[in-house]
Design an enzyme around this catalytic site. Structure first.
Site, PDB file in Angstrom:
ATOM      1  N   LYS A 154      59.978  37.838  60.519  1.00  0.00           N
ATOM      2  CA  LYS A 154      60.164  36.664  60.254  1.00  0.00           C
ATOM      3  C   LYS A 154      58.974  36.299  59.312  1.00  0.00           C
ATOM      4  O   LYS A 154      59.170  35.748  58.234  1.00  0.00           O
ATOM      5  CB  LYS A 154      60.170  35.662  61.148  1.00  0.00           C
ATOM      6  N   CYS A 177      54.357  25.006  63.893  1.00  0.00           N
ATOM      7  CA  CYS A 177      54.305  24.814  65.456  1.00  0.00           C
ATOM      8  C   CYS A 177      53.044  24.063  65.901  1.00  0.00           C
ATOM      9  O   CYS A 177      52.214  23.717  65.158  1.00  0.00           O
ATOM     10  CB  CYS A 177      54.204  26.259  66.264  1.00  0.00           C
TER      11      CYS A 177
HETATM   12  N1  EPU Z   1      43.236  27.812  58.300  1.00  0.00           N
HETATM   13  C1  EPU Z   1      42.427  26.871  57.577  1.00  0.00           C
HETATM   14  N2  EPU Z   1      42.870  26.446  56.406  1.00  0.00           N
HETATM   15  C2  EPU Z   1      43.854  26.985  55.838  1.00  0.00           C
HETATM   16  C3  EPU Z   1      44.567  27.974  56.350  1.00  0.00           C
HETATM   17  C4  EPU Z   1      44.359  28.450  57.673  1.00  0.00           C
HETATM   18  O1  EPU Z   1      41.481  26.478  58.467  1.00  0.00           O
HETATM   19  O2  EPU Z   1      43.986  26.582  54.573  1.00  0.00           O
HETATM   20  C5  EPU Z   1      43.198  28.381  59.607  1.00  0.00           C
HETATM   21  C6  EPU Z   1      44.280  27.938  60.736  1.00  0.00           C
HETATM   22  O3  EPU Z   1      44.014  26.665  60.960  1.00  0.00           O
HETATM   23  C7  EPU Z   1      44.143  29.044  61.906  1.00  0.00           C
HETATM   24  C8  EPU Z   1      43.571  30.360  61.291  1.00  0.00           C
HETATM   25  O4  EPU Z   1      43.121  29.724  59.668  1.00  0.00           O
HETATM   26  O5  EPU Z   1      43.007  28.723  62.676  1.00  0.00           O
HETATM   27  C9  EPU Z   1      44.584  31.433  60.603  1.00  0.00           C
HETATM   28  O6  EPU Z   1      45.795  30.658  60.134  1.00  0.00           O
HETATM   29  P1  EPU Z   1      46.583  31.628  58.980  1.00  0.00           P
HETATM   30  O7  EPU Z   1      46.630  31.123  57.704  1.00  0.00           O
HETATM   31  O8  EPU Z   1      46.265  32.938  59.223  1.00  0.00           O
HETATM   32  O9  EPU Z   1      48.027  31.191  59.501  1.00  0.00           O
HETATM   33  P2  EPU Z   1      49.429  30.868  58.741  1.00  0.00           P
HETATM   34  O10 EPU Z   1      49.649  31.571  57.580  1.00  0.00           O
HETATM   35  O11 EPU Z   1      49.662  29.366  58.703  1.00  0.00           O
HETATM   36  C10 EPU Z   1      50.719  32.990  59.817  1.00  0.00           C
HETATM   37  C11 EPU Z   1      52.024  33.086  60.814  1.00  0.00           C
HETATM   38  C12 EPU Z   1      51.591  32.499  62.110  1.00  0.00           C
HETATM   39  C13 EPU Z   1      50.729  33.509  62.765  1.00  0.00           C
HETATM   40  C14 EPU Z   1      49.514  33.374  61.827  1.00  0.00           C
HETATM   41  C15 EPU Z   1      48.064  34.554  62.213  1.00  0.00           C
HETATM   42  C16 EPU Z   1      53.648  32.683  59.218  1.00  0.00           C
HETATM   43  C17 EPU Z   1      54.805  31.610  58.834  1.00  0.00           C
HETATM   44  N3  EPU Z   1      52.906  31.987  60.288  1.00  0.00           N
HETATM   45  O12 EPU Z   1      50.370  31.517  59.818  1.00  0.00           O
HETATM   46  O13 EPU Z   1      52.891  32.844  62.862  1.00  0.00           O
HETATM   47  O14 EPU Z   1      50.343  33.045  63.963  1.00  0.00           O
HETATM   48  O15 EPU Z   1      49.692  33.900  60.569  1.00  0.00           O
HETATM   49  O16 EPU Z   1      48.626  35.805  62.233  1.00  0.00           O
HETATM   50  O17 EPU Z   1      53.779  33.644  58.788  1.00  0.00           O
HETATM   51  C18 EPU Z   1      54.555  32.268  64.190  1.00  0.00           C
HETATM   52  O18 EPU Z   1      55.364  32.981  63.808  1.00  0.00           O
HETATM   53  O19 EPU Z   1      55.055  31.810  65.771  1.00  0.00           O
HETATM   54  C19 EPU Z   1      53.416  31.800  63.593  1.00  0.00           C
HETATM   55  C20 EPU Z   1      52.474  30.737  64.168  1.00  0.00           C
END
Ligand code: EPU
Length: 441
Positions: free
Chosen positions: A29, A126
């Protein structure tokens, strides 16, 4: 796109028996949705294979249609996207479709390159923490974009984008993807420091390379992108969903059964496989996939979640349920999201013994130290879980509740299963294939 997704929101499971069988897991996904967005960087058609039939794919497909792209399902698991004529979408319509998806912000780079403007809805996702997008917006600004934000929409504009030196304060998956999708067509060189290097990101980089991009993944989380003028269409088969594979592994060991997961790949799973073995899980790797079972009585562990190559935060929830069946004390320190243990309260009502702490337990200190977030868990086991009526709070917690229901004595009614369909394909069919007793509603 044709979908075979079920529409049942409540699942009643009679648990307590060993589950055995074979299931197949398709594309990730968290890779396929970004690869779909990457197609917008070229006006030429692209073909994506190994696409799972999940709600998030439908949502991104609808968003691509709203900006003028044509999305066709050529056969099961194969999508063709033709983004020849793009235009701005109505942000209200985008918002209605995007719902809780985190993907819209990643449309920024491609839309800026194609239309000089990206109008995007504010984001969902989420309920696992505040999940800000400050890294995304700052990176876009550093590359020359102007951002205007109100309650409903974010409007990003740029006549042209240029390469830049960007350092993330945390190796965010989404922000790394943002920089990749924006810098590939920006003029000059972009150096991204402290980048995320998850296998799903490497898969996206492979796609961008097929499209004509020049991207070097260096040591110490430095990614260098040399901007090019034009990108072409591509054909790509998405890597397998390692989160789903780990979830089924937890089902096998927690129920003391044996599950062959076709399509599972060893390399992106290495950290999980080591941890699984440490607690008593066992596996056999073949050219078809990976088979999982319980190799010895389960024992506790001290563990922390981390960015790749660490133990993924998305593996944490089903693993917690597995660990409720292990002898002794386990400590899990969640270092990626500050609020990813709220789901354990429900497990405790089913008989688990899980206590949450604000401290960083287990050795290292993370960003959430000295905050009031309950981001460490101590689990005592083994505990007999018993059936209950439970509600899914988010996607990964949803699967973990299913694992709990499969282990529990008696019946468990789980509502909110539509949230689980966002990320798991043919969920009920797979449960039945391994012998789950599902009671019709
Ligand atoms: N963060 C910030 N600022 C930002 C972006 C992120 O502070 O601008 C922080 C977040 O709050 C978090 C950390 O950085 O504490 C990591 O967030 P990240 O950006 O890595 O997560 P994401 O890209 O929003 C993706 C997956 C998540 C997965 C995470 C970590 C997708 C759509 N989502 O989220 O997947 O947990 O990377 O691997 O790719 C899931 O599939 O259920 C899911 C939540």
């Amino acid at each position: 796109m044709n979908s075979t997704m079920t529409s049942k929101d409540t699942l009643i499971i009679k648990g307590g028996k060993a589950l055995n069988g074979t299931i197949e897991v398709r594309g990730a996904k968290n890779a396929v949705t970004k690869i779909m967005v990457a197609t917008l960087l070229s006006a030429e058609p692209s073909i994506i294979h190994n696409v799972p039939d999940i709600a998030d794919v439908q949502v991104v497909g609808e968003m691509i249609r709203l900006v003028g792209g044509k999305v066709e399902q050529l056969s099961e698991g194969v999508l063709k996207i033709t983004p020849t004529d793009l235009h701005q979408a109505d942000t209200l319509e985008l918002h209605k479709i995007a719902g809780t998806s985190r993907i819209p912000i990643l449309f920024a780079g491609p839309l800026l390159h194609r239309l000089k403007e990206a109008k995007l809805p504010t984001l969902g996702g989420c309920e696992i923490g505040p999940r800000p997008i400050d890294f995304h917006l700052r990176s876009l600004q550093t590359m020359g974009a102007t951002i205007n934000e109100d309650e409903k929409a974010i409007t990003i504009t740029a006549d042209s984008l240029h390469g830049a030196k960007i350092e993330l304060t945390y190796p965010s998956v989404g922000a790394t993807e943002q920089v990749l999708l924006t810098s590939v067509l920006a003029s000059g060189v972009t150096e991204l420091r402290n980048a995320a290097i998850e296998p799903e990101i490497i898969d996206l980089i492979c796609v961008l390379q097929k499209m004509g991009a020049i991207i070097d993944v260096g040591i110490n989380r430095v990614i260098t992108i040399v901007g090019v003028e034009k990108l072409q269409g591509f054909e790509h088969s998405v890597l397998t969903d390692r989160i789903e594979v780990a979830s089924w592994a937890c089902v096998a060991a927690a129920t003391n059964g044996k599950i062959m997961v076709k399509g599972a790949q060893q390399e992106p799973m290495m950290t999980f496989l080591n941890t699984f073995r440490k607690v008593g899980g066992e596996f056999g790797i073949t050219s078809e996939g990976i088979e999982f079972w319980r190799g010895r009585p389960l024992t506790g562990i001290t563990l922390e979640t981390d960015v790749h190559p660490g133990f993924m935060t998305d593996w944490q929830q089903p693993f917690v349920v597995l660990i409720t069946q292990a002898e002794g004390l386990s400590t899990i320190h969640e270092t990626v999201y500050e609020d990813r243990f709220a789901f354990t309260e429900t497990l405790n009502t089913m008989g688990a013994k899980i206590q949450l702490y604000q401290e960083c337990l287990g050795g290292t200190h993370c960003r959430f130290e000295n905050s009031n977030h309950l981001h460490s868990a101590v689990i005592s086991g083994p505990t007999q879980l018993t059936g209950s009526n439970i509600v899914v709070p988010d996607l990964r917690a949803g699967f973990s509740y299913v694992v709990a229901a499969l282990v529990a004595k008696g019946k468990t009614s789980i509502s909110g299963m539509k949230t689980v369909e966002r990320g798991y394909e043919k969920f009920e069919t797979k449960l039945r294939a391994i012998g789950t007793e599902i009671i019709s509603t």
